[in-house]
Design a protein around this motif. Structure first.
Motif, PDB file in Angstrom:
ATOM      1  N   GLY A  45       0.812  -1.210   0.000  1.00 17.76           N
ATOM      2  CA  GLY A  45       0.000   0.000   0.000  1.00 17.76           C
ATOM      3  C   GLY A  45       0.842   1.256   0.000  1.00 17.76           C
ATOM      4  N   ALA A  46       1.886   1.269   0.812  1.00 15.40           N
ATOM      5  CA  ALA A  46       2.762   2.441   0.859  1.00 15.40           C
ATOM      6  C   ALA A  46       3.500   2.633  -0.467  1.00 15.40           C
ATOM      7  N   LEU A  47       3.957   1.553  -1.055  1.00 14.89           N
ATOM      8  CA  LEU A  47       4.665   1.644  -2.337  1.00 14.89           C
ATOM      9  C   LEU A  47       3.754   2.162  -3.450  1.00 14.89           C
ATOM     10  N   LEU A  48       2.531   1.636  -3.513  1.00 11.35           N
ATOM     11  CA  LEU A  48       1.599   2.107  -4.538  1.00 11.35           C
ATOM     12  C   LEU A  48       1.161   3.544  -4.281  1.00 11.35           C
ATOM     13  N   ALA A  49       1.035   3.920  -3.016  1.00 14.80           N
ATOM     14  CA  ALA A  49       0.669   5.304  -2.707  1.00 14.80           C
ATOM     15  C   ALA A  49       1.772   6.270  -3.137  1.00 14.80           C
ATOM     16  N   LEU A  50       3.012   5.916  -2.869  1.00 17.15           N
ATOM     17  CA  LEU A  50       4.120   6.767  -3.300  1.00 17.15           C
ATOM     18  C   LEU A  50       4.220   6.847  -4.823  1.00 17.15           C
ATOM     19  N   ALA A  51       4.004   5.731  -5.484  1.00 17.58           N
ATOM     20  CA  ALA A  51       4.045   5.734  -6.949  1.00 17.58           C
ATOM     21  C   ALA A  51       2.910   6.582  -7.522  1.00 17.58           C
ATOM     22  N   GLY A  52       1.738   6.492  -6.922  1.00 14.70           N
ATOM     23  CA  GLY A  52       0.609   7.295  -7.381  1.00 14.70           C
ATOM     24  C   GLY A  52       0.829   8.779  -7.161  1.00 14.70           C
ATOM     25  N   LEU A  53       1.399   9.129  -6.013  1.00 19.68           N
ATOM     26  CA  LEU A  53       1.697  10.540  -5.764  1.00 19.68           C
ATOM     27  C   LEU A  53       2.750  11.071  -6.724  1.00 19.68           C
ATOM     28  N   ALA A  54       3.766  10.274  -6.994  1.00 14.73           N
ATOM     29  CA  ALA A  54       4.801  10.692  -7.940  1.00 14.73           C
ATOM     30  C   ALA A  54       4.214  10.876  -9.337  1.00 14.73           C
ATOM     31  N   ALA A  55       3.361   9.951  -9.748  1.00 12.73           N
ATOM     32  CA  ALA A  55       2.733  10.076 -11.064  1.00 12.73           C
ATOM     33  C   ALA A  55       1.817  11.286 -11.122  1.00 12.73           C
ATOM     34  N   SER A  56       1.127  11.558 -10.025  1.00 13.82           N
ATOM     35  CA  SER A  56       0.247  12.726  -9.981  1.00 13.82           C
ATOM     36  C   SER A  56       1.032  14.022 -10.118  1.00 13.82           C
ATOM     37  N   VAL A  57       2.159  14.099  -9.427  1.00  9.36           N
ATOM     38  CA  VAL A  57       2.993  15.300  -9.512  1.00  9.36           C
ATOM     39  C   VAL A  57       3.556  15.456 -10.924  1.00  9.36           C
ATOM     40  N   LEU A  98      -7.413   3.800 -14.636  1.00 14.90           N
ATOM     41  CA  LEU A  98      -8.485   4.474 -15.345  1.00 14.90           C
ATOM     42  C   LEU A  98      -8.118   5.920 -15.632  1.00 14.90           C
ATOM     43  N   GLY A  99      -7.485   6.585 -14.670  1.00 14.82           N
ATOM     44  CA  GLY A  99      -7.038   7.943 -14.892  1.00 14.82           C
ATOM     45  C   GLY A  99      -6.005   8.042 -15.992  1.00 14.82           C
ATOM     46  N   ASP A 100      -5.182   7.026 -16.128  1.00 14.29           N
ATOM     47  CA  ASP A 100      -4.178   7.010 -17.179  1.00 14.29           C
ATOM     48  C   ASP A 100      -4.822   6.885 -18.563  1.00 14.29           C
ATOM     49  N   PRO A 103      -4.220  13.808 -13.135  1.00  9.44           N
ATOM     50  CA  PRO A 103      -3.542  13.864 -11.837  1.00  9.44           C
ATOM     51  C   PRO A 103      -4.489  13.660 -10.666  1.00  9.44           C
ATOM     52  N   ALA A 104      -5.753  14.071 -10.838  1.00 10.91           N
ATOM     53  CA  ALA A 104      -6.731  13.844  -9.769  1.00 10.91           C
ATOM     54  C   ALA A 104      -6.981  12.356  -9.571  1.00 10.91           C
ATOM     55  N   ALA A 105      -7.041  11.592 -10.651  1.00 12.89           N
ATOM     56  CA  ALA A 105      -7.240  10.145 -10.548  1.00 12.89           C
ATOM     57  C   ALA A 105      -6.039   9.478  -9.887  1.00 12.89           C
ATOM     58  N   TYR A 106      -4.838   9.920 -10.254  1.00 12.91           N
ATOM     59  CA  TYR A 106      -3.647   9.364  -9.610  1.00 12.91           C
ATOM     60  C   TYR A 106      -3.620   9.701  -8.120  1.00 12.91           C
ATOM     61  N   ALA A 107      -3.983  10.922  -7.774  1.00 15.03           N
ATOM     62  CA  ALA A 107      -3.991  11.317  -6.366  1.00 15.03           C
ATOM     63  C   ALA A 107      -5.050  10.544  -5.586  1.00 15.03           C
ATOM     64  N   LEU A 108      -6.227  10.348  -6.177  1.00 11.11           N
ATOM     65  CA  LEU A 108      -7.275   9.580  -5.503  1.00 11.11           C
ATOM     66  C   LEU A 108      -6.854   8.125  -5.325  1.00 11.11           C
ATOM     67  N   GLY A 109      -6.268   7.539  -6.358  1.00 12.54           N
ATOM     68  CA  GLY A 109      -5.777   6.169  -6.245  1.00 12.54           C
ATOM     69  C   GLY A 109      -4.682   6.045  -5.202  1.00 12.54           C
ATOM     70  N   ALA A 110      -3.810   7.051  -5.117  1.00 16.40           N
ATOM     71  CA  ALA A 110      -2.755   7.040  -4.096  1.00 16.40           C
ATOM     72  C   ALA A 110      -3.349   7.139  -2.701  1.00 16.40           C
ATOM     73  N   PHE A 111      -4.396   7.951  -2.556  1.00 17.81           N
ATOM     74  CA  PHE A 111      -5.062   8.063  -1.255  1.00 17.81           C
ATOM     75  C   PHE A 111      -5.686   6.735  -0.842  1.00 17.81           C
ATOM     76  N   VAL A 112      -6.339   6.062  -1.776  1.00 18.12           N
ATOM     77  CA  VAL A 112      -6.964   4.772  -1.480  1.00 18.12           C
ATOM     78  C   VAL A 112      -5.901   3.735  -1.116  1.00 18.12           C
ATOM     79  N   CYS A 113      -4.782   3.743  -1.824  1.00 27.39           N
ATOM     80  CA  CYS A 113      -3.697   2.807  -1.502  1.00 27.39           C
ATOM     81  C   CYS A 113      -3.057   3.138  -0.158  1.00 27.39           C
ATOM     82  N   GLY A 114      -2.969   4.409   0.170  1.00 29.75           N
ATOM     83  CA  GLY A 114      -2.475   4.794   1.493  1.00 29.75           C
ATOM     84  C   GLY A 114      -3.404   4.322   2.600  1.00 29.75           C
ATOM     85  N   LEU A 115      -4.698   4.426   2.361  1.00 31.72           N
ATOM     86  CA  LEU A 115      -5.673   3.915   3.323  1.00 31.72           C
ATOM     87  C   LEU A 115      -5.536   2.404   3.464  1.00 31.72           C
TER      88      LEU A 115
END
Length: 97
Positions: free
Chosen positions: A30-42, A92-94, A54-66
């Motif tokens: 979860g932490a790895l996917l959250a970091l990857a999602g945040l990096a992709a969002s940025v 999906l965001g991609d 970027p909103a989809a990547y950030a939302l996916g990163a939030f869900v993976c962080g949870l």
């Protein structure tokens, strides 16, 4: 092979060890996917991608962080499903890019 070798799995498995491994796996993934999602969002915010990407990547990163938090607390089944959902949201965001 009829003999018992060192490479065989032992018959007795400690349930506490299995649970500990599941918690570490869920939290780490979860932490790895959250970091990857945040990096992709940025990276997508910096680039010329539509705002939805970027909103989809950030939302996916939030869900993976949870999912990482739930996995560290022992809710590994829920964490697994949240990891799947988070990765699907990022994928999906991609597609909108």
């Amino acid at each position: 092979m009829s003999g018992r070798g060192d490479s065989e799995i032992p018959d007795v498995v400690d349930p506490a060890e299995v649970a500990r491994r599941a918690r570490w796996t869920a939290a780490g993934t979860g932490a790895l996917l959250a970091l990857a999602g945040l990096a992709a969002s940025v990276l997508r915010v910096i680039g010329s991608a539509p705002a939805l990407v970027p909103a989809a990547y950030a939302l996916g990163a939030f869900v993976c962080g949870l999912a990482a938090v739930l996995g560290s607390r022992g809710r590994t089944r829920r964490a697994l499903w949240l990891l799947i959902i988070g990765a699907m949201v990022m994928a999906l965001g991609d597609q909108f890019d």
